[in-house]
Scaffold this motif. Structure first.
Motif, PDB file in Angstrom:
ATOM      1  N   TYR A 209      -1.091   2.904  -0.471  1.00  0.00           N
ATOM      2  CA  TYR A 209      -0.821   2.899  -1.900  1.00  0.00           C
ATOM      3  C   TYR A 209      -1.975   3.588  -2.599  1.00  0.00           C
ATOM      4  O   TYR A 209      -3.123   3.335  -2.284  1.00  0.00           O
ATOM      5  CB  TYR A 209      -0.698   1.469  -2.433  1.00  0.00           C
TER       6      TYR A 209
ATOM      7  N   ILE B 222       2.272   8.371  -7.830  1.00  0.00           N
ATOM      8  CA  ILE B 222       2.376   7.404  -8.916  1.00  0.00           C
ATOM      9  C   ILE B 222       1.476   6.227  -8.571  1.00  0.00           C
ATOM     10  O   ILE B 222       1.433   5.775  -7.425  1.00  0.00           O
ATOM     11  CB  ILE B 222       3.837   6.946  -9.096  1.00  0.00           C
ATOM     12  N   GLU B 223       0.753   5.740  -9.574  1.00  0.00           N
ATOM     13  CA  GLU B 223      -0.179   4.625  -9.382  1.00  0.00           C
ATOM     14  C   GLU B 223       0.516   3.428  -8.744  1.00  0.00           C
ATOM     15  O   GLU B 223       1.623   3.059  -9.132  1.00  0.00           O
ATOM     16  CB  GLU B 223      -0.759   4.235 -10.745  1.00  0.00           C
ATOM     17  N   ASP B 224      -0.129   2.849  -7.731  1.00  0.00           N
ATOM     18  CA  ASP B 224       0.341   1.659  -7.001  1.00  0.00           C
ATOM     19  C   ASP B 224       1.681   1.843  -6.299  1.00  0.00           C
ATOM     20  O   ASP B 224       2.377   0.867  -6.001  1.00  0.00           O
ATOM     21  CB  ASP B 224       0.412   0.434  -7.923  1.00  0.00           C
ATOM     22  N   SER B 225       2.048   3.083  -6.027  1.00  0.00           N
ATOM     23  CA  SER B 225       3.285   3.311  -5.274  1.00  0.00           C
ATOM     24  C   SER B 225       2.935   3.801  -3.872  1.00  0.00           C
ATOM     25  O   SER B 225       1.870   4.364  -3.642  1.00  0.00           O
ATOM     26  CB  SER B 225       4.183   4.313  -5.996  1.00  0.00           C
ATOM     27  N   GLU B 226       3.867   3.585  -2.967  1.00  0.00           N
ATOM     28  CA  GLU B 226       3.677   3.990  -1.570  1.00  0.00           C
ATOM     29  C   GLU B 226       3.615   5.518  -1.481  1.00  0.00           C
ATOM     30  O   GLU B 226       4.430   6.215  -2.073  1.00  0.00           O
ATOM     31  CB  GLU B 226       4.850   3.469  -0.743  1.00  0.00           C
ATOM     32  N   CYS B 227       2.608   6.023  -0.763  1.00  0.00           N
ATOM     33  CA  CYS B 227       2.488   7.486  -0.644  1.00  0.00           C
ATOM     34  C   CYS B 227       2.149   7.931   0.779  1.00  0.00           C
ATOM     35  O   CYS B 227       1.892   9.105   1.011  1.00  0.00           O
ATOM     36  CB  CYS B 227       1.448   8.011  -1.632  1.00  0.00           C
TER      37      CYS B 227
ATOM     38  N   GLU C 170       1.602   0.477   4.697  1.00  0.00           N
ATOM     39  CA  GLU C 170       1.799   1.572   3.752  1.00  0.00           C
ATOM     40  C   GLU C 170       0.478   1.888   3.065  1.00  0.00           C
ATOM     41  O   GLU C 170      -0.386   1.033   2.934  1.00  0.00           O
ATOM     42  CB  GLU C 170       2.851   1.210   2.692  1.00  0.00           C
TER      43      GLU C 170
END
Length: 184
Positions: free
Chosen positions: A121, A103-108, A119
């Motif tokens: 992103y 998901i855009e701008d989420s921690e991955c 993190e």
């Protein structure tokens, strides 16, 4: 008045002129053909250059990630040189798995260095097509080539307009300057 030698020279001269004119006309035709061929080749090369310029664009996010669009609408994601310098010597990298939805701008994912942990992103949404296993095996690759061989993962991008919303290199450099100015 004319001698036979003079007549022969005049006839020879006119024959040579006619031959030269014919040869020049043939050469002009060949020149035209060569020019046309070169024009076609240049047009093809210009198209290839244009296509490669569009498909190998690199854009940046405010969180210091970069995204590089490839011709198959896949996007390589990595951290910027600025982020790599700020992070220091990276000793561990946990990257998203193939098939994982991002998901855009989420921690991955996460990066750890001798200085800090951070993190990862993703600046764009998509499905992870592959992760850079070389980075997981040798995290220092992020420090030696953060915007090249140190890429982190590749996603399939469905909406190209999201890529266009990211900052160009020039915009990102201005953004960095504004961040530095805020510190002063």
């Amino acid at each position: 008045f004319f001698t036979s030698k003079t007549t022969k020279l005049i006839l020879l001269d006119s024959l040579l002129q006619e031959t030269m004119i014919t040869t020049l006309n043939k050469m002009r035709g060949m020149t035209w053909l060569v020019r046309k061929s070169l024009r076609i080749n240049l047009t093809v090369e210009q198209r290839l250059i244009h296509i490669s310029a569009v498909h190998l664009q690199k854009r940046y996010s405010g969180k210091h990630e970069w995204a590089e669009l490839d011709k198959d609408n896949s996007v390589k994601i990595g951290i910027s040189q600025y982020a790599a310098d700020a992070l220091g010597d990276v000793v561990y990298a946990a990257l998203p798995e193939e098939g994982q939805e991002i998901i855009e701008d989420s921690e991955c994912g996460a990066l750890e260095s001798v200085k800090a942990a951070s993190e990862i992103y993703s600046p764009l949404p998509g499905i992870v097509l592959e992760k850079n296993e070389r980075v997981e095996d040798k995290p220092a690759l992020i420090n030696t080539s953060p915007e090249g061989d140190g890429w982190l993962f590749r996603v399939k991008l469905e909406d190209l307009s999201l890529f266009e919303k990211l900052m160009t290199k020039e915009e990102y450099m201005k953004y960095l300057e504004s961040q530095t100015d805020d510190l002063d």
